[in-house]
Design a protein around this motif. Structure first.
Motif, PDB file in Angstrom:
ATOM      1  N   THR A  27      -2.942  -3.829   5.405  1.00  0.00           N
ATOM      2  CA  THR A  27      -4.210  -4.010   6.125  1.00  0.00           C
ATOM      3  C   THR A  27      -4.159  -5.158   7.131  1.00  0.00           C
ATOM      4  N   GLY A  28      -3.042  -5.879   7.180  1.00  0.00           N
ATOM      5  CA  GLY A  28      -2.949  -7.029   8.082  1.00  0.00           C
ATOM      6  C   GLY A  28      -2.509  -6.626   9.481  1.00  0.00           C
ATOM      7  N   SER A  29      -2.307  -7.637  10.294  1.00  0.00           N
ATOM      8  CA  SER A  29      -1.921  -7.408  11.687  1.00  0.00           C
ATOM      9  C   SER A  29      -0.555  -6.697  11.766  1.00  0.00           C
ATOM     10  N   ILE A  30       0.407  -7.187  11.002  1.00  0.00           N
ATOM     11  CA  ILE A  30       1.732  -6.548  10.988  1.00  0.00           C
ATOM     12  C   ILE A  30       1.636  -5.151  10.364  1.00  0.00           C
ATOM     13  N   GLY A  31       0.899  -5.072   9.259  1.00  0.00           N
ATOM     14  CA  GLY A  31       0.758  -3.795   8.557  1.00  0.00           C
ATOM     15  C   GLY A  31       0.133  -2.723   9.438  1.00  0.00           C
ATOM     16  N   THR A  32      -0.944  -3.068  10.130  1.00  0.00           N
ATOM     17  CA  THR A  32      -1.622  -2.044  10.936  1.00  0.00           C
ATOM     18  C   THR A  32      -0.791  -1.681  12.176  1.00  0.00           C
ATOM     19  N   SER A  33      -0.061  -2.657  12.724  1.00  0.00           N
ATOM     20  CA  SER A  33       0.826  -2.318  13.858  1.00  0.00           C
ATOM     21  C   SER A  33       1.941  -1.380  13.386  1.00  0.00           C
ATOM     22  N   THR A  34       2.443  -1.635  12.189  1.00  0.00           N
ATOM     23  CA  THR A  34       3.488  -0.766  11.637  1.00  0.00           C
ATOM     24  C   THR A  34       2.948   0.648  11.456  1.00  0.00           C
ATOM     25  N   LEU A  35       1.741   0.726  10.877  1.00  0.00           N
ATOM     26  CA  LEU A  35       1.171   2.053  10.609  1.00  0.00           C
ATOM     27  C   LEU A  35       0.723   2.753  11.891  1.00  0.00           C
ATOM     28  N   ASP A  36       0.427   1.972  12.913  1.00  0.00           N
ATOM     29  CA  ASP A  36       0.143   2.584  14.212  1.00  0.00           C
ATOM     30  C   ASP A  36       1.387   3.338  14.701  1.00  0.00           C
ATOM     31  N   LEU A  37       2.554   2.708  14.554  1.00  0.00           N
ATOM     32  CA  LEU A  37       3.805   3.378  14.964  1.00  0.00           C
ATOM     33  C   LEU A  37       4.093   4.589  14.084  1.00  0.00           C
ATOM     34  N   VAL A  38       3.845   4.420  12.786  1.00  0.00           N
ATOM     35  CA  VAL A  38       4.089   5.524  11.850  1.00  0.00           C
ATOM     36  C   VAL A  38       3.177   6.705  12.204  1.00  0.00           C
ATOM     37  N   GLY A  39       1.917   6.396  12.531  1.00  0.00           N
ATOM     38  CA  GLY A  39       0.954   7.438  12.885  1.00  0.00           C
ATOM     39  C   GLY A  39       1.385   8.224  14.117  1.00  0.00           C
ATOM     40  N   ARG A  40       2.075   7.568  15.016  1.00  0.00           N
ATOM     41  CA  ARG A  40       2.538   8.246  16.233  1.00  0.00           C
ATOM     42  C   ARG A  40       3.863   8.969  16.011  1.00  0.00           C
ATOM     43  N   ASN A  41       4.458   8.749  14.832  1.00  0.00           N
ATOM     44  CA  ASN A  41       5.771   9.348  14.530  1.00  0.00           C
ATOM     45  C   ASN A  41       5.753   9.961  13.140  1.00  0.00           C
ATOM     46  N   ARG A  42       4.769  10.806  12.896  1.00  0.00           N
ATOM     47  CA  ARG A  42       4.592  11.364  11.553  1.00  0.00           C
ATOM     48  C   ARG A  42       5.800  12.168  11.112  1.00  0.00           C
ATOM     49  N   ASP A  43       6.543  12.711  12.076  1.00  0.00           N
ATOM     50  CA  ASP A  43       7.722  13.500  11.726  1.00  0.00           C
ATOM     51  C   ASP A  43       8.899  12.613  11.295  1.00  0.00           C
ATOM     52  N   LYS A  44       8.783  11.302  11.496  1.00  0.00           N
ATOM     53  CA  LYS A  44       9.920  10.419  11.201  1.00  0.00           C
ATOM     54  C   LYS A  44       9.733   9.589   9.930  1.00  0.00           C
ATOM     55  N   PHE A  45       8.476   9.420   9.509  1.00  0.00           N
ATOM     56  CA  PHE A  45       8.234   8.544   8.358  1.00  0.00           C
ATOM     57  C   PHE A  45       7.307   9.189   7.342  1.00  0.00           C
ATOM     58  N   GLN A  46       7.586   8.858   6.097  1.00  0.00           N
ATOM     59  CA  GLN A  46       6.703   9.296   5.020  1.00  0.00           C
ATOM     60  C   GLN A  46       6.328   8.053   4.214  1.00  0.00           C
ATOM     61  N   VAL A  47       5.046   7.806   4.063  1.00  0.00           N
ATOM     62  CA  VAL A  47       4.623   6.576   3.401  1.00  0.00           C
ATOM     63  C   VAL A  47       4.738   6.716   1.880  1.00  0.00           C
ATOM     64  N   VAL A  48       5.339   5.709   1.254  1.00  0.00           N
ATOM     65  CA  VAL A  48       5.456   5.699  -0.208  1.00  0.00           C
ATOM     66  C   VAL A  48       4.308   4.881  -0.795  1.00  0.00           C
ATOM     67  N   ALA A  49       4.270   3.586  -0.468  1.00  0.00           N
ATOM     68  CA  ALA A  49       3.233   2.720  -1.044  1.00  0.00           C
ATOM     69  C   ALA A  49       2.640   1.815   0.027  1.00  0.00           C
ATOM     70  N   LEU A  50       1.350   1.514  -0.155  1.00  0.00           N
ATOM     71  CA  LEU A  50       0.643   0.582   0.731  1.00  0.00           C
ATOM     72  C   LEU A  50      -0.026  -0.464  -0.145  1.00  0.00           C
ATOM     73  N   THR A  51      -0.016  -1.725   0.306  1.00  0.00           N
ATOM     74  CA  THR A  51      -0.694  -2.765  -0.474  1.00  0.00           C
ATOM     75  C   THR A  51      -1.602  -3.612   0.409  1.00  0.00           C
ATOM     76  N   ALA A  52      -2.599  -4.215  -0.253  1.00  0.00           N
ATOM     77  CA  ALA A  52      -3.472  -5.195   0.409  1.00  0.00           C
ATOM     78  C   ALA A  52      -3.866  -6.211  -0.650  1.00  0.00           C
ATOM     79  N   ASN A  53      -4.638  -7.196  -0.247  1.00  0.00           N
ATOM     80  CA  ASN A  53      -5.084  -8.191  -1.222  1.00  0.00           C
ATOM     81  C   ASN A  53      -6.516  -7.920  -1.674  1.00  0.00           C
ATOM     82  N   ARG A  54      -7.433  -7.794  -0.690  1.00  0.00           N
ATOM     83  CA  ARG A  54      -8.862  -7.625  -1.015  1.00  0.00           C
ATOM     84  C   ARG A  54      -9.525  -6.487  -0.270  1.00  0.00           C
ATOM     85  N   ASN A  55      -8.940  -6.077   0.815  1.00  0.00           N
ATOM     86  CA  ASN A  55      -9.630  -5.147   1.706  1.00  0.00           C
ATOM     87  C   ASN A  55      -9.518  -3.698   1.193  1.00  0.00           C
ATOM     88  N   VAL A  56     -10.357  -3.394   0.205  1.00  0.00           N
ATOM     89  CA  VAL A  56     -10.317  -2.081  -0.449  1.00  0.00           C
ATOM     90  C   VAL A  56     -10.595  -0.962   0.546  1.00  0.00           C
TER      91      VAL A  56
END
Ligand code: NDP
Length: 403
Positions: A27-56
């Protein structure tokens, strides 16, 4: 300790095959930038696990969007809320430190280590021990426990890819030759929002001003670190652990445009640099796709439009955090671990308007003296000892702030 960033090829050679990916700190700045790239390359990545601290709410939204196998919230008491938010999905839910470690230890081709602060040390190490690629944004791991961390990286033959833009630039500028051919590593620094402020002006800056970085959009802690230039100090320590150079070979130059992200100077006089518009998705994309490159939605660099690149020496009198970090790096022992923990507390105190901006480095320096007077100077020999020094520093720092 010498760098051991693996240049062997295995994971990442073929970006046409789908890679599994875990994002720690999704949910952080690095995390969301990473997932932005993943979202644009759905054919290249498959998400296993995601974590955050408080932002449910955001974690649940990301887990749904990326169909994560596991979502973990750091705060134990938010488990029920996350479970409810992900009801009816196939995503398993966990919470607390054990949950974070479980997420990090799940097999994944790539783990993005994007938790903020020393809290990221244990989960990132769990990912290192899992043995695949770790894309390292969490520089505090290397500041608090550099030698230990790099030993584990070597032991598990983990590919460690730097995500910090400066270290990614250095990594991209290294030429695979013998380390004796490197004369210097030159880290660039934007100088932050207060580069041209006088010492008097610095006494009155507010958290809101300090959070406004001129070139980069980042999380709160690193934004304050950039304003004090402690960030550059942490990066010196990070570079010392990542690359095969000694402390005397690490230089810093202030470059306000943040176009050159860092450089390697060689014994023949060549200086090799990596340039780009300041957008963290470039170094993140490189860490995800290395040794190839993937398309990223980044504006192309137009040097004619930028017209001028300027450089100046850092001013350690106005930004003493830089001097403190360099002294800490040279002192070694437990000093970097203490400085890192004290700085995390100091940043929180500044954000809560309980410390002034110029008090941040002096607070950290005072904590190093106080903790070492009680605990000695010895380098922590295990992760548990690192966390113990980290914990003691936080307790002492909190209580000295109350007095
Ligand atoms: P953010 O504050 O934006 O995000 C931090 C992430 O870590 C969030 O997902 C947060 O969860 C989670 N987190 C925070 N505390 C804990 C904890 N105690 N336990 C578990 N998870 C936690 O930080 P950034 O993305 O800016 O930075 C992350 C790391 O990357 C830092 O080490 C930073 O130095 C480094 N880095 C960042 C850059 C950037 O451009 N942002 C550039 C280079 C390095 P929640 O949202 O729930 O609080």
């Amino acid at each position: 300790m010498e760098a051991d960033i693996s240049r062997e090829t295995s994971v990442g050679c073929d970006i046409s095959a789908k890679k599994t990916l875990t994002v720690l700190g999704a949910t952080g700045s690095i995390g969301t930038s990473t997932l932005d790239l993943v979202g644009r390359n759905r054919d290249k990545f498959q998400v296993v696990a995601l974590t955050a601290n408080r932002n449910v709410a955001e974690l649940a939204e990301l887990a749904r969007r990326f169909d994560a196998r596991l979502a973990v919230i750091g705060e134990e008491n938010l488990f029920g809320e996350l479970k409810e938010a992900l009801a009816g999905t196939d995503t398993a839910v966990a919470a607390g430190e054990q949950g974070l470690l479980e997420a990090a230890a799940l097999p994944a081709d790539i783990t993005m280590a994007g938790i903020m602060g020393a809290a990221g040390l244990k989960p990132t190490l769990a990912a290192v021990r899992q043995g695949n690629r770790v894309a390292l944004a969490n520089k505090e791991c290397l500041v608090a426990a550099g030698a230990l961390f790099m030993r584990e990286v070597g032991h598990y033959k983990t590919q460690l890819l730097p995500v910090d833009s400066e270290h990614s630039a250095v990594f991209q500028s290294l030429d695979n030759g013998p380390s004796e051919q490197i004369s210097k590593i030159i880290l660039t620094a934007s100088g932050g929002p207060f580069r041209s402020f006088s010492a008097e002006q610095l006494r009155h800056v507010t958290p809101a001003q300090a959070l406004k970085h001129p070139n980069w959009s980042m999380g709160r802690k690193i934004s304050i670190d950039s304003a004090t230039m402690m960030n550059k100090g942490l990066e010196l320590i990070e570079a010392l652990h990542l690359f095969p150079v000694g402390p005397e070979q690490l230089d810093i130059v202030v470059h306000p445009q943040s176009i050159i992200h860092s450089m390697v100077s060689y014994v023949d006089g060549s200086v090799v640099a990596q340039l780009g518009v300041p957008d963290m998705r470039t170094p993140i994309a490189y860490a995800l796709s290395w040794p190839q490159r993937m398309v990223a939605p980044i504006e192309q660099l137009d040097l004619a439009k930028i017209a001028g690149l300027s450089f100046e020496s850092p001013d350690e009198a106005r930004f003493p955090a830089l001097k403190l970090a360099r002294e800490t790096l040279l002192a070694g022992g437990n000093a970097p671990t203490i400085m890192n923990a004290a700085n995390e507390v100091a940043v929180d105190l500044f954000l809560g308007e309980k410390l002034t901006f110029p008090e941040i480095p002096s607070f950290c320096e005072g904590m190093i003296e106080q903790v070492q007077a009680r605990e000695g100077h010895e380098c922590p020999g295990s992760v548990e000892e690192v966390l113990e020094i980290d914990h003691i520093t936080r307790i002492m720092a909190q209580s000295s702030a109350i007095v």
